[in-house]
Write a protein that holds these residues in place. Structure first.
Motif, PDB file in Angstrom:
ATOM      1  N   PHE A   1      -6.526  -9.023   0.239  1.00 53.16           N
ATOM      2  CA  PHE A   1      -6.042  -7.655   0.882  1.00 53.16           C
ATOM      3  C   PHE A   1      -5.020  -8.022   2.093  1.00 53.16           C
ATOM      4  O   PHE A   1      -4.999  -9.192   2.541  1.00 53.16           O
ATOM      5  CB  PHE A   1      -7.427  -7.073   1.834  1.00 53.16           C
ATOM      6  N   ALA A   2      -4.371  -7.054   2.216  1.00 54.16           N
ATOM      7  CA  ALA A   2      -3.141  -7.100   3.132  1.00 54.16           C
ATOM      8  C   ALA A   2      -2.449  -5.853   3.440  1.00 54.16           C
ATOM      9  O   ALA A   2      -2.812  -4.733   2.444  1.00 54.16           O
ATOM     10  CB  ALA A   2      -2.119  -7.840   2.592  1.00 54.16           C
ATOM     11  N   PRO A   3      -1.915  -5.469   4.649  1.00 49.76           N
ATOM     12  CA  PRO A   3      -1.382  -4.168   4.943  1.00 49.76           C
ATOM     13  C   PRO A   3      -0.380  -3.945   3.887  1.00 49.76           C
ATOM     14  O   PRO A   3       0.866  -4.776   3.812  1.00 49.76           O
ATOM     15  CB  PRO A   3      -0.988  -4.438   6.343  1.00 49.76           C
ATOM     16  N   GLN A   4      -0.063  -2.610   3.455  1.00 45.61           N
ATOM     17  CA  GLN A   4       1.060  -2.160   2.724  1.00 45.61           C
ATOM     18  C   GLN A   4       1.468  -0.545   3.327  1.00 45.61           C
ATOM     19  O   GLN A   4       0.443  -0.121   3.616  1.00 45.61           O
ATOM     20  CB  GLN A   4       0.583  -2.069   1.213  1.00 45.61           C
ATOM     21  N   ASN A   5       2.742  -0.574   3.440  1.00 44.37           N
ATOM     22  CA  ASN A   5       3.314   0.797   3.596  1.00 44.37           C
ATOM     23  C   ASN A   5       2.767   1.410   4.979  1.00 44.37           C
ATOM     24  O   ASN A   5       2.379   2.610   4.882  1.00 44.37           O
ATOM     25  CB  ASN A   5       2.652   1.806   2.613  1.00 44.37           C
TER      26      ASN A   5
ATOM     27  N   MET B   1       1.667 -10.771  -0.626  1.00 48.68           N
ATOM     28  CA  MET B   1       0.323 -11.500  -0.831  1.00 48.68           C
ATOM     29  C   MET B   1      -0.542 -10.863  -2.062  1.00 48.68           C
ATOM     30  O   MET B   1      -1.026 -11.398  -2.816  1.00 48.68           O
ATOM     31  CB  MET B   1      -0.376 -11.351   0.444  1.00 48.68           C
ATOM     32  N   PRO B   2      -0.849  -9.421  -1.983  1.00 46.45           N
ATOM     33  CA  PRO B   2      -1.671  -8.952  -3.186  1.00 46.45           C
ATOM     34  C   PRO B   2      -0.676  -9.147  -4.425  1.00 46.45           C
ATOM     35  O   PRO B   2      -1.432  -9.352  -5.643  1.00 46.45           O
ATOM     36  CB  PRO B   2      -2.003  -7.478  -2.984  1.00 46.45           C
TER      37      PRO B   2
ATOM     38  N   CYS C   1      -6.558  -4.696  -2.050  1.00 46.70           N
ATOM     39  CA  CYS C   1      -7.049  -3.701  -1.098  1.00 46.70           C
ATOM     40  C   CYS C   1      -5.888  -3.680   0.082  1.00 46.70           C
ATOM     41  O   CYS C   1      -5.657  -4.651   0.602  1.00 46.70           O
ATOM     42  CB  CYS C   1      -8.467  -4.183  -0.327  1.00 46.70           C
ATOM     43  N   ASN C   2      -5.643  -2.472   0.422  1.00 47.97           N
ATOM     44  CA  ASN C   2      -4.682  -2.169   1.487  1.00 47.97           C
ATOM     45  C   ASN C   2      -5.538  -2.114   2.811  1.00 47.97           C
ATOM     46  O   ASN C   2      -6.282  -1.078   2.931  1.00 47.97           O
ATOM     47  CB  ASN C   2      -3.878  -0.730   1.142  1.00 47.97           C
TER      48      ASN C   2
END
Length: 425
Positions: free
Chosen positions: A46-50, A59-60, A86-87
């Protein structure tokens, strides 16, 4: 940014209680997802996106490319790899939601992920015995939880390394950092590195981490770095806003005093240098402290081949990106651990953790020192007891490219420096 602070005793007590109950109940076993040859092993990245803050889509993206590559070869020891993404959304709720999804999907590990919200995701994972392998290193829990297996020294190692790098070149350093709890630890860590060269402590300049205007901070930093006859230096650690700050800084530097500028991996990358003009970038000549060798090093060639074959067309998966690189190393660790299981042995989250806790050191193809999380390998870094790799690499932007710094140490282990530093959390 990360909250570098002590984990609450009550949280740890509750997590430990939940883990004990889980052991009795036998949870964490992968019904239908683990087992012998021919089974499927589920993991999550998981990693932050948008989001409006730091985003780590590489990363994803790298995780899915690794999944496609390893499955094209028949999996790991005959087991197919199933990678969930996962975002994380840069929120505690998003981090907790991703952890719960990993639990619901019977993941045996969370691998190569990014989150500033360690408390939100670690407690649920701990309760189910799910190891967290190779996080980006931006939450204190990654260096405290007994179920975390970091592959780098996180922000502490980078900042101490930046202090070592700048201490040899600068008579005075100004650090521009977020006005947050996470940011409060940054000058302490930077000063630990500066102290190695008997340099004075850095001038501490606070800034809003989501600001679009850093003129005031740029003026203050320029004033701090241009006094006297000796050379001053400015380092900024503002994540994706570092570019915004240095744009303002160069516009304010009307007299072309050109103090030495620097930052750390994650705040400055090859992609940022390219985007801001390459050879004409305001980062030309900047010092950068990194966890890993420069992206042009031949050690990265296996990763580049996987990206070329299985992430073609996905611009988020950049071989120069530190998030992509960290995820590659994290999946290398996972793969090496899984290869140590017998072909007919069930693979569970707890067994993966036990393998990492007790097994021989894991090799990462020279990208890091051999990694081991056995008790005897832990170091006495206050607040970061799970740190097993404090190595950093010193780089500089030359002709628009990040290259290894010449004329001194190209890399250095900052663990001893961090052991002697005041507690930063």
């Amino acid at each position: 940014m990360t909250e570098w602070r002590r984990t609450a005793p009550l949280t740890r007590t509750l997590a430990a209680t939940a883990m004990g109950a889980c052991l009795v109940a036998g949870c964490g076993v992968l019904s239908g997802s683990s087992g012998g040859s021919g089974s499927t092993i589920t993991v999550m990245t998981f990693a932050p996106q948008n989001t409006n803050a730091t985003n780590m889509p590489g990363m994803p993206g790298m995780a899915k490319a690794y999944e496609a590559w390893v499955n094209s070869k028949g999996g790991i020891n005959g087991r197919k790899l199933r990678v969930l993404t996962c975002n994380e959304k840069n929120t505690p709720t998003g981090a907790a939601d991703c952890a719960r999804k990993a639990i619901d999907e019977k993941a045996v590990a969370v691998v190569g992920s990014y989150s500033q919200h360690g408390r939100a995701f670690m407690a649920p994972l701990e309760a189910e015995g799910i190891p967290f392998i190779g996080g980006y290193g931006v939450s204190s829990e990654e260096f405290q939880s007994t179920l975390s297996y970091p592959v780098n020294g996180g922000q502490p190692a980078l900042l101490a390394g930046a202090g070592q790098q700048l201490g040899k070149a600068c008579s005075q350093v100004a650090i521009v950092r977020p006005d947050t709890l996470a940011g409060d630890s940054m000058p302490i860590l930077l000063n630990a590195g500066l102290k190695l060269n008997k340099a004075p402590e850095a001038n501490d300049i606070r800034a809003a981490e989501d600001s679009a205007d850093y003129i005031a901070q740029a003026r203050e930093a320029l004033a701090d770095s241009s006094g006297g006859k000796d050379r001053g230096c400015v380092t900024a650690v503002l994540g994706e806003r570092t570019e915004t700050f240095f744009d303002a800084f160069r516009r304010e530097d009307a007299k072309h005093k050109n103090p030495q500028i620097s930052s750390v991996l994650g705040s400055v990358s090859q992609a940022v240098v390219d985007r801001t003009g390459g050879r004409e970038s305001p980062f030309e000549g900047a010092y950068v402290t990194s966890w890993y060798p420069v992206s042009t090093d031949a050690l990265w060639e296996p990763m580049r081949k996987v990206i070329s074959a299985h992430a073609f067309g996905n611009s988020a998966v950049d071989a120069d990106d530190s998030g992509t690189q960290t995820t590659w190393i994290a999946y290398t660790v996972l793969s090496e651990a899984l290869k140590r299981f017998k072909s007919d042995e069930d693979v569970t989250a707890r067994k993966v953790a036990r393998m990492l806790n007790q097994g021989e050191p894991v090799k990462t193809g020279g990208l890091t020192p051999d990694l081991s999380w056995r008790y005897k390998d832990m170091r006495a870094v206050a607040g970061f007891p799970r740190m097993v790799n404090g190595r950093v690499n010193f780089q500089v932007v030359q002709a628009g490219r990040l290259v290894a710094q010449q004329g001194g140490e190209s890399s250095m282990d900052m663990t001893e420096t961090l052991e002697q530093a005041p507690r930063a959390a």
